[in-house]
Each structure stands twice: as C-alpha cells, then as structure tokens.
Design an enzyme around this catalytic site. Structure first.
Site, PDB file in Angstrom:
ATOM      1  N   GLY A 109      -9.186  -9.029  -0.697  1.00 58.63           N
ATOM      2  CA  GLY A 109      -8.016  -9.187  -0.014  1.00 58.63           C
ATOM      3  C   GLY A 109      -7.300 -10.360   0.003  1.00 58.63           C
ATOM      4  O   GLY A 109      -6.009 -10.599  -0.217  1.00 58.63           O
ATOM      5  N   LYS A 144     -18.460 -17.196   1.606  1.00 59.19           N
ATOM      6  CA  LYS A 144     -19.933 -17.228   1.401  1.00 59.19           C
ATOM      7  C   LYS A 144     -20.733 -16.479   0.226  1.00 59.19           C
ATOM      8  O   LYS A 144     -20.235 -15.562  -0.143  1.00 59.19           O
ATOM      9  CB  LYS A 144     -20.361 -16.388   2.703  1.00 59.19           C
ATOM     10  CG  LYS A 144     -19.881 -17.052   4.153  1.00 59.19           C
ATOM     11  CD  LYS A 144     -20.172 -16.355   5.129  1.00 59.19           C
ATOM     12  CE  LYS A 144     -20.108 -17.256   6.468  1.00 59.19           C
ATOM     13  NZ  LYS A 144     -20.015 -16.126   7.765  1.00 59.19           N
ATOM     14  N   GLY A 187     -12.642  -3.992   0.126  1.00 63.82           N
ATOM     15  CA  GLY A 187     -14.074  -3.507   0.211  1.00 63.82           C
ATOM     16  C   GLY A 187     -14.298  -2.684  -0.965  1.00 63.82           C
ATOM     17  O   GLY A 187     -15.370  -2.682  -1.493  1.00 63.82           O
ATOM     18  N   ARG A 230       0.688  -1.394   0.067  1.00 65.25           N
ATOM     19  CA  ARG A 230       0.017   0.021   0.143  1.00 65.25           C
ATOM     20  C   ARG A 230       0.809   1.452   0.037  1.00 65.25           C
ATOM     21  O   ARG A 230       0.488   2.099  -0.540  1.00 65.25           O
ATOM     22  CB  ARG A 230      -1.022   0.352   1.131  1.00 65.25           C
ATOM     23  CG  ARG A 230      -1.946  -0.884   0.806  1.00 65.25           C
ATOM     24  CD  ARG A 230      -2.901  -1.163   2.075  1.00 65.25           C
ATOM     25  NE  ARG A 230      -4.159  -1.602   1.370  1.00 65.25           N
ATOM     26  CZ  ARG A 230      -5.470  -1.990   2.142  1.00 65.25           C
ATOM     27  NH1 ARG A 230      -5.558  -1.741   3.356  1.00 65.25           N
ATOM     28  NH2 ARG A 230      -6.241  -2.297   1.488  1.00 65.25           N
TER      29      ARG A 230
HETATM   30  P1  ADP Z   1     -11.648 -12.260  -0.712  1.00 64.08           P
HETATM   31  O1  ADP Z   1     -11.084 -11.549   0.406  1.00 64.08           O
HETATM   32  O2  ADP Z   1     -10.791 -12.526  -1.765  1.00 64.08           O
HETATM   33  O3  ADP Z   1     -12.882 -11.542  -1.322  1.00 64.08           O
HETATM   34  P2  ADP Z   1     -13.274 -14.070   0.782  1.00 64.08           P
HETATM   35  O4  ADP Z   1     -13.025 -13.173   1.839  1.00 64.08           O
HETATM   36  O5  ADP Z   1     -14.856 -14.023   0.244  1.00 64.08           O
HETATM   37  O6  ADP Z   1     -12.154 -13.456  -0.494  1.00 64.08           O
HETATM   38  O7  ADP Z   1     -12.885 -15.342   0.941  1.00 64.08           O
HETATM   39  C1  ADP Z   1     -11.684 -16.046   1.642  1.00 64.08           C
HETATM   40  C2  ADP Z   1     -11.870 -17.209   2.399  1.00 64.08           C
HETATM   41  O8  ADP Z   1     -12.726 -18.248   2.179  1.00 64.08           O
HETATM   42  C3  ADP Z   1     -10.487 -17.524   2.765  1.00 64.08           C
HETATM   43  O9  ADP Z   1      -9.997 -17.619   4.152  1.00 64.08           O
HETATM   44  C4  ADP Z   1     -10.682 -19.174   2.573  1.00 64.08           C
HETATM   45  O10 ADP Z   1     -10.136 -20.104   3.450  1.00 64.08           O
HETATM   46  C5  ADP Z   1     -12.283 -19.238   2.653  1.00 64.08           C
HETATM   47  N1  ADP Z   1     -12.650 -20.369   1.809  1.00 64.08           N
HETATM   48  C6  ADP Z   1     -12.362 -20.769   0.708  1.00 64.08           C
HETATM   49  N2  ADP Z   1     -12.982 -21.883   0.258  1.00 64.08           N
HETATM   50  C7  ADP Z   1     -13.567 -22.513   1.390  1.00 64.08           C
HETATM   51  C8  ADP Z   1     -14.345 -23.718   1.749  1.00 64.08           C
HETATM   52  N3  ADP Z   1     -14.392 -24.586   0.921  1.00 64.08           N
HETATM   53  N4  ADP Z   1     -14.776 -23.862   3.000  1.00 64.08           N
HETATM   54  C9  ADP Z   1     -14.595 -22.658   3.783  1.00 64.08           C
HETATM   55  N5  ADP Z   1     -13.915 -21.626   3.718  1.00 64.08           N
HETATM   56  C10 ADP Z   1     -13.530 -21.529   2.229  1.00 64.08           C
HETATM   57 MG    MG Z   2     -11.596 -11.657   2.372  1.00 58.83          MG
END
Ligand code: ADP
Ligand code: MG
Length: 398
Positions: free
Chosen positions: A354, A200, A377, A38
C-alpha cells in the site's frame, strides 16, 4: 508459472447472470471517490462481460463497517457512480445486498447492463464466511467471477462462498496479478534485485525470507534497517527498533551470506531528534548515529549505492518505502529509489504494498513501472509463497 485457473475467457457468459466480486474498497471523502485506481483496475473484465452481453452483478466491501446494518458513509454508491462516469456503461445501484430488494434488482437486469450491490460487509456474516451468505449471493448468478485481487487472501463469504454453488472463474485483474507476482519468483531475469523497506521487520518476515531465497541482491531500507544494524552489533540511537526480532534478523543475514545473496544496508542516514512534521534532518554515517537521534530516511551515499544496484537489475521487486516518505523532508530516499527503478527501462519492475504504491504515485512514476499491484496484503501473501483462498476456490484450467 502460468495462471492455472479458469478465467472468464473459458466460459460462456452470453445472456448469463454473472456474479462478480470486485475490489471497490476505495477511499472516500464527503461521498466522493478520491482515488479511483481500484475501480479502473476492474474495468477490463467488466468491459469484456458487457461486450459479451452478460448481466453483471457486482459486489464488494468498502471500509470496515460494524456489520450490524447500513452505514451511509460506507455505501458503495459512490463507487458505482465512478464506474458509470469512467465507462459510460449502464450502471445501476441498489441499496441492499442480501434482501428482496437486491433480488428484485438482479431479476430486472438486462444483458449488457450492470448492477452494483450495497457493501457486503453491512452484514457480519460476510466476514465470518457464513454459508447462508454464499447461498443468497449465489442465487444472483449463473456463474461466479472473482476479480477482487485485493481481498483474494480473505476467506470471506463473497470471496470464496459462491464457488461452492456456481462455476467459478477468475477475472483479468486477478489473473494478471497472480501471474505477475508468482512468475517473477519462478523464473526471474537476473540479476533479481529486491528492495524491502517500511517500518518493521516483524511485519515482513515471510517476505524477507522468500526474497532471500529468490533474489540475487536484497536492498534494505526504512525503519527495519535499524533492527538489521542491531543484528550486526551496531547502535542505532532512538531509531525504530524491534529488540525481539534482532536474533531473527541476524539469522537472515547469515542465511543470505551462505546462499551468496548480497544484502545492502544503508551507508548513511537522515536522522532527526524526534518524529514529527516539524523535525529537521541531518545526514550521519550508519556507524555514527548519535544516541539521541533517530533514522528517518536513507542518506545520499546510500541513494547512490542503491541506484547502482538497481541500474544493473533485470528484475526488480519493491515493497516498503526507504524512509518516512509521508513527510517531505524524509521522502528523498524513497524518491531516489523510485527514480532509479523508473529509469531502468530494461528491467521488469514490480511494486507491491500500500505505502510503496502510494509513494510511487506521489512521485508521478507509476506509468514507468512494469506492474503496480492493486493489493497490499494479497500481494504480500503471494510474495511469501502462500496460496490465496479466493484463487484456490476457483476451477482449474484444463
Ligand atoms: P507497504 O505498505 O508498502 O508494505 P509498510 O506499511 O511496511 O509499507 O511501511 C510503510 C511505513 O513505514 C510508512 O508509513 C513509513 O513512514 C514507515 N517508515 C519508513 N521508514 C521509516 C523509519 N525510518 N522510521 C519509522 N517509520 C518508517
Ligand atoms: Mg503499509
């Protein structure tokens, strides 16, 4: 869509006091910056301002202080040290933000020099966007520059406040981020393949909806895939599931079908009997997940299917890992997808979020991507088609 706001190029900064909001919300360990991404991202604008003899006042938040006064562990001093180390510029730091000490340091600032103020969130009024904060901060500048893309989605004092009192323009990082993340939706080179994963469905509803409108193919992985499987009437064992979102997921599948958007879901999965570092994986087809197993990653057949779709893409947007990539035994699917994106050199590849960015960095593939967003975000809000309050507050370009 081009960026529609004024930038530092549009104003005269020579000798002026430039109050600039940056995103120096960096991770620290024992008072040292452990990831300087950053700080580096803010350098192009800072360099421009130094070259044009501005007096540069930088402000940022760091972490989540209570807002009742200084918390030494969340001081911006290490970020100021990092900026000095990376640029060799004359960077001073003052352990005050809104008081007479900060004001005196600003008044002493000479052209071409930089002053970093203390964490704006040491005072509660920053987050509540108290007008008093905006007034004090504005008194430090002749113009205001917003370059803190990572916080541009927050209507907080140092992000939106000074625009009410000072001419307000964007820095280069903000310009590039907004331009990149909006233009892929305005006129993507096709096929446009979007990849969404992470834990999710519920946290990605807006993103999924918008991608169904924009993309030709939507690849789904990660924990959210299992809610989509439930929407198709399949059983998913003990995998992460969001029962309340099954219906919404079904609606999305239907809408995608009616729009001719291809949705790809895992063919096979790496499953485990519990969630933990010591868990071991085994591969099972998606329609054969045992009742006592949970999906932790996409399987090898899925990796091939996804890699083929990615290889044909002209535009790729990726948010959310394909599995629990923090554990090495469940990182393979995410790595395979990252490799597939990296090796398609003919496509524009944009990574946001992230954890997705952390994954791409972990695999050493960051420099193979067209753009890696510095905002979690904020980039998600742009992908959802929302306007960012910080950007809205800036002056329109003619
Ligand atoms: P980003 O930060 O890239 O937007 P998210 O925060 O939505 O991504 O998701 C990241 C998290 O999702 C990670 O901590 C990862 O461990 C979790 N994750 C990915 N696949 C699974 C799964 N099959 N079951 C549980 N958690 C998962
Ligand atoms: Mg995340």
């Amino acid at each position: 869509m081009a960026f529609t706001k004024k930038t530092v190029r549009d104003i005269d900064v020579d000798g002026k006091r430039v109050l600039m909001r940056v995103d120096f919300n960096v991770p620290l360990k024992d008072g040292v910056v452990t990831d300087d991404t950053r700080v580096r991202a803010a350098i192009p604008t800072i360099e421009y301002l130094v070259e044009h003899h501005a007096r540069i006042v930088l402000m940022s938040h760091l972490g989540r202080p209570k807002g009742d006064g200084p918390e030494p562990a969340l001081s911006l001093r290490p970020a100021a040290d990092k900026l000095r180390e990376l640029t060799g510029f004359d960077v001073a730091f003052v352990d005050d933000t809104y008081g007479t000490k900060a004001k005196a340091a600003v008044d002493a600032l000479e052209p071409g020099k930089i002053l970093v103020l203390e964490n704006v969130r040491f005072d509660k009024r920053e987050k509540s966007n108290d007008p008093e904060i905006a007034k004090i901060l504005s008194s430090y500048g002749d113009v205001f520059v917003l370059d803190a893309f990572g916080t541009a989605h927050r209507a907080q004092g140092s992000v939106v406040g000074p625009a009410a009192y000072l001419p307000a323009v964007a820095g280069f990082l903000l310009e590039k981020e907004v331009d990149t993340l909006t233009s892929i939706f305005a006129e993507p080179a096709r096929p446009f393949v979007a990849i969404v994963g992470g834990s999710k469905v519920s946290s990605k509803i807006g993103v999924l909806d918008h991608l169904i409108d924009a993309a030709d193919t939507l690849i789904i992985g990660g924990g959210m895939a299992y809610t989509f499987f439930m929407a198709k009437g399949c059983t998913v064992g003990t995998s992460l599931k969001e029962e309340d979102w099954v219906e919404r997921a079904a609606e999305m599948l239907k809408r995608a079908e009616s729009k001719g958007v291809k949705i790809l879901l895992p063919l096979d999965n790496v499953v485990a009997d519990h969630f933990g570092e010591d868990a071991t994986g085994e591969v099972v087809d998606s329609d054969k997940i045992p009742d006592d197993r949970m999906g932790m990653d996409i399987g090898p057949e899925t990796e091939k299917l996804y890699a083929r779709a990615i290889a044909a893409a002209k535009t790729v947007f990726w948010n959310g890992p394909m599995g629990v990539f923090e554990m090495d035994q469940f990182a393979h699917g995410t790595e395979a997808v990252a490799e597939a994106v990296a090796s398609n050199t003919a496509c524009t590849s944009i990574i946001g979020g992230g954890d997705s960015v952390a994954a791409v960095n972990k695999f050493g593939l960051a420099d193979k991507m067209s753009w890696i967003s510095t905002g979690g975000g904020a980039s998600m809000e742009l992908v959802e088609g929302k306007a960012l309050p910080g950007v809205e507050a800036l002056e329109d370009a003619k």
